[in-house]
Design an enzyme around this catalytic site. Structure first.
Site, short mmCIF file in Angstrom:
data_model
loop_
_atom_site.label_atom_id
_atom_site.label_comp_id
_atom_site.label_asym_id
_atom_site.label_seq_id
_atom_site.Cartn_x
_atom_site.Cartn_y
_atom_site.Cartn_z
N THR A 12 -9.71 24.88 -6.21
CA THR A 12 -9.25 23.77 -7.04
C THR A 12 -8.47 22.74 -6.21
OG1 THR A 12 -9.05 25.33 -8.86
CG2 THR A 12 -7.92 23.23 -9.13
N VAL A 13 -7.50 23.21 -5.44
CA VAL A 13 -6.67 22.28 -4.66
C VAL A 13 -7.39 21.85 -3.39
CG1 VAL A 13 -4.45 21.95 -3.51
CG2 VAL A 13 -4.57 23.34 -5.60
N ALA A 73 -12.17 26.74 5.37
CA ALA A 73 -12.45 28.18 5.31
C ALA A 73 -12.40 28.67 3.88
CB ALA A 73 -11.42 28.93 6.16
N VAL A 89 6.08 23.59 -5.52
CA VAL A 89 6.93 23.53 -6.71
C VAL A 89 6.65 22.24 -7.45
CG1 VAL A 89 9.29 23.56 -7.60
CG2 VAL A 89 8.75 24.81 -5.50
N ILE A 136 4.91 16.33 -8.21
CA ILE A 136 6.21 15.65 -8.30
C ILE A 136 6.94 15.69 -6.95
CG2 ILE A 136 8.42 15.55 -9.51
CD1 ILE A 136 7.15 17.20 -11.76
N LYS A 178 9.10 29.57 -8.02
CA LYS A 178 9.48 28.16 -7.79
C LYS A 178 11.01 28.01 -7.80
CE LYS A 178 5.15 26.62 -9.87
NZ LYS A 178 4.47 26.34 -11.16
P1 NAP Z 1 -8.45 28.69 -5.99
O1 NAP Z 1 -9.13 27.65 -6.81
O2 NAP Z 1 -8.58 30.11 -6.39
O3 NAP Z 1 -8.97 28.51 -4.49
C1 NAP Z 1 -8.68 29.42 -3.48
C2 NAP Z 1 -9.57 29.10 -2.29
O4 NAP Z 1 -9.22 29.96 -1.22
C3 NAP Z 1 -11.05 29.33 -2.58
O5 NAP Z 1 -11.82 28.34 -1.94
C4 NAP Z 1 -11.31 30.71 -1.96
O6 NAP Z 1 -12.65 30.85 -1.49
C5 NAP Z 1 -10.37 30.66 -0.78
N1 NAP Z 1 -9.94 32.01 -0.37
C6 NAP Z 1 -9.22 32.90 -1.09
N2 NAP Z 1 -9.01 34.02 -0.38
C7 NAP Z 1 -9.62 33.83 0.80
C8 NAP Z 1 -9.77 34.62 1.97
N3 NAP Z 1 -9.26 35.85 2.04
N4 NAP Z 1 -10.45 34.09 3.02
C9 NAP Z 1 -10.99 32.84 2.96
N5 NAP Z 1 -10.86 32.04 1.88
C10 NAP Z 1 -10.20 32.54 0.82
O7 NAP Z 1 -6.87 28.41 -5.88
P2 NAP Z 1 -6.13 27.01 -6.12
O8 NAP Z 1 -5.90 26.82 -7.56
O9 NAP Z 1 -6.81 25.96 -5.34
O10 NAP Z 1 -4.69 27.34 -5.50
C11 NAP Z 1 -4.51 27.38 -4.09
C12 NAP Z 1 -3.00 27.48 -3.79
O11 NAP Z 1 -2.35 26.33 -4.35
C13 NAP Z 1 -2.30 28.69 -4.37
O12 NAP Z 1 -1.29 29.12 -3.50
C14 NAP Z 1 -1.67 28.14 -5.65
O13 NAP Z 1 -0.53 28.86 -6.07
C15 NAP Z 1 -1.28 26.77 -5.19
N6 NAP Z 1 -1.14 25.80 -6.26
C16 NAP Z 1 -2.16 25.58 -7.11
C17 NAP Z 1 -2.01 24.66 -8.13
C18 NAP Z 1 -3.13 24.37 -9.10
O14 NAP Z 1 -2.91 23.60 -10.03
N7 NAP Z 1 -4.31 24.97 -8.93
C19 NAP Z 1 -0.80 23.94 -8.28
C20 NAP Z 1 0.23 24.16 -7.35
C21 NAP Z 1 0.06 25.09 -6.36
P3 NAP Z 1 -13.89 30.85 -2.54
O15 NAP Z 1 -13.97 29.45 -3.05
O16 NAP Z 1 -15.06 31.23 -1.72
O17 NAP Z 1 -13.51 31.84 -3.59
N1 HSE Z 2 0.42 28.30 -13.57
C1 HSE Z 2 1.15 27.19 -13.02
C2 HSE Z 2 1.67 26.34 -14.18
C3 HSE Z 2 0.24 26.39 -12.10
O1 HSE Z 2 1.26 26.55 -15.32
O2 HSE Z 2 2.53 25.50 -13.96
C4 HSE Z 2 0.99 25.45 -11.20
O3 HSE Z 2 1.81 26.10 -10.29
#
Ligand code: NAP
Ligand code: HSE
Length: 433
Positions: A19-20, A49, A136, A140, A209
């Protein structure tokens, strides 16, 4: 450094293309010209990766996608962006990237709250940057103001709504009278819940956070284990209606504050007066209210999650790290010089709301008042109404230590005049705090 060196391309690699990560890759490509101007050199994405390299990833050049995360981490690019999440292999990959001389940008709140110290020390040892604005409150700008803009001030308290999912749920419960199970199902259908919903509803995401915010605000090492954590699953419609009747709204708050020569960091549902700036934060939005001695009160508000908003914060960090590479310097590192003790939640000073079903006979009010007095808790307001043959009593207290308020509630539960404790909740944000 020659002017030719100043324009050398800056290389960026992504660990994670979900997603990110996908949004970061898209903005790096779509905004390449702007980023080049802002950094002072071209910014080039070298690799992404992922776990499954065969999966289609619209917007990401397939030739950059690889499942060899270790090779990407140790490739020695200028900036490694870790957006894969989880503790391992993320931690080992970040450490490998720093050992290879790369600055690191991460959105990984779980890792930072569990073991930020290891990452900060590795950044220091290797002379590289570690930035984590996205960890966090998503988009923002909050950590940079705490780290840099308020570096000359003394922060006294941070009070925030830092989990969008639970704020969405509580908003629906408050505004539409939807019950907990129904709104939990809706949050799931909308894709708001973490893969493990307990991270949201039991407060663990907000607690991670809160630990990061507290560490930056008070220059003191704080980990997830130091944070008192209570989620929203026990918030009832009785609590919601009582809050409404008193002019309050219920929010899941992350609170980090100075207390008793140390700091207390806590996450729990709390009642806030509807006039408080955080009370108007609706739906999945986040907001953080900061109090500092010289600056006074400030509020930071915006989107706390989602691919594009989170990528915005990540890109801001990438630009900062890239500029530092070009100028040959580093941004400010972490400092936990204050080294304050992190105290248990009992040391926090709070107010309480207590909703009781009591026997409707003479002397009941006196027995209840003495339970508060025995524990040194001063009553602010008492409201009574009929509950069939019993009476309903809502008590709001003045500020007292969390420990004495808890003892009061225990004593009340043991009184034969108290039929049932219908609800107990902390009250924050009233004037005079
Ligand atoms: P996500 O959609 O689950 O994406 C994770 C990515 O990492 C995927 O591309 C996955 O590969 C890859 N991955 C996971 N484990 C791996 C491994 N062992 N080796 C290689 N690649 C690996 O997660 P996300 O929502 O983008 O979140 C990523 C980070 O941002 C997290 O720490 C989350 O807490 C933080 N974050 C997210 C949000 C949000 O709104 N989503 C907001 C703030 C912070 P595949 O695509 O092949 O599965
Ligand atoms: N699960 C978290 C939220 C995603 O609802 O704020 C962002 O860190």
């Amino acid at each position: 450094m020659s002017s030719g060196d100043l324009r050398r391309p800056l290389t960026v690699a992504l660990l994670g293309g979900g997603t990110v990560g996908a949004s970061v890759a898209r903005i790096l490509t779509d905004s390449a010209r702007d980023l080049e101007e802002r950094v002072g050199a071209p910014v080039v994405l070298t690799a992404v990766a992922v776990r499954d390299a065969a999966k289609e990833r619209p917007g990401i050049d397939p030739s950059l996608v690889t499942d060899d995360a270790a090779a990407v981490a140790s490739s020695g690019v200028d900036v490694v962006v870790e957006v894969m999440g989880g503790i391992e292999p993320a931690r080992s990959l970040i450490l490998a990237a720093m050992e290879a001389g790369s600055s690191v940008v991460t959105a990984n709140k779980a890792l930072l709250a569990a073991d930020g110290a290891t990452l900060y020390e590795a950044a220091e040892r290797n002379g590289v940057d570690l930035y984590f604005e996205a960890a966090v409150a998503g988009a923002i700008p909050l950590l940079r103001p705490l780290r840099e803009s308020l570096a000359g001030d003394r922060v006294t308290r941070v009070l925030g709504i830092v989990n969008g999912t639970t704020n969405f749920m509580l908003t629906k419960m408050d505004e539409e009278g939807v019950d907990y199970d129904e709104v939990l199902a809706e949050a799931g259908r909308l894709g708001y819940l973490e893969a493990d919903p307990s991270l949201d509803v039991d407060g663990h995401d907000a607690a991670a956070k809160a630990a990061i915010l507290a560490e930056l605000a008070f220059h003191t090492r704080v980990t997830l284990d130091d944070v008192y954590c209570e989620g929203i699953s026990r918030v009832t419609s009785t609590d919601i209606h009582a809050a409404q009747a008193m002019g309050f709204v219920i929010k899941l708050l992350a609170v980090a504050e100075r207390a008793d020569g140390g700091v207390v960091v806590r996450v729990h549902p709390a009642m806030l007066p509807r006039s408080h700036p955080l009370a108007s934060v609706r739906g999945a939005f986040n907001a953080v209210f900061v109090e500092a001695e010289a600056a006074g009160e400030m509020m930071f508000y915006g989107r706390g999650a989602g691919g594009a908003p989170t990528a915005s914060a990540v890109l801001g960090d990438v630009v900062a790290a890239a500029r530092n590479r070009l100028s040959g310097g580093r941004g400010p590192g972490e400092s936990t010089y204050s080294n304050l003790p992190v105290l248990p939640v009992g040391a926090a000073m709070t107010r309480y709301y207590v909703n009781l079903d009591v026997a409707d006979r003479p002397g009941v009010l006196a027995s209840i008042a003495s339970a508060f007095a025995d524990n040194g808790v001063s009553i602010q307001v008492v409201r009574q109404d009929g509950h069939g043959e019993n009476a309903g009593l809502i008590v709001r207290t003045h500020r007292a230590s969390d420990a004495s308020l808890r003892r009061t509630v225990e004593q009340l539960s043991g009184l034969d005049t108290v039929k049932r404790v219908l609800g107990v909740m902390r009250v924050e944000g009233e004037a005079g705090e």
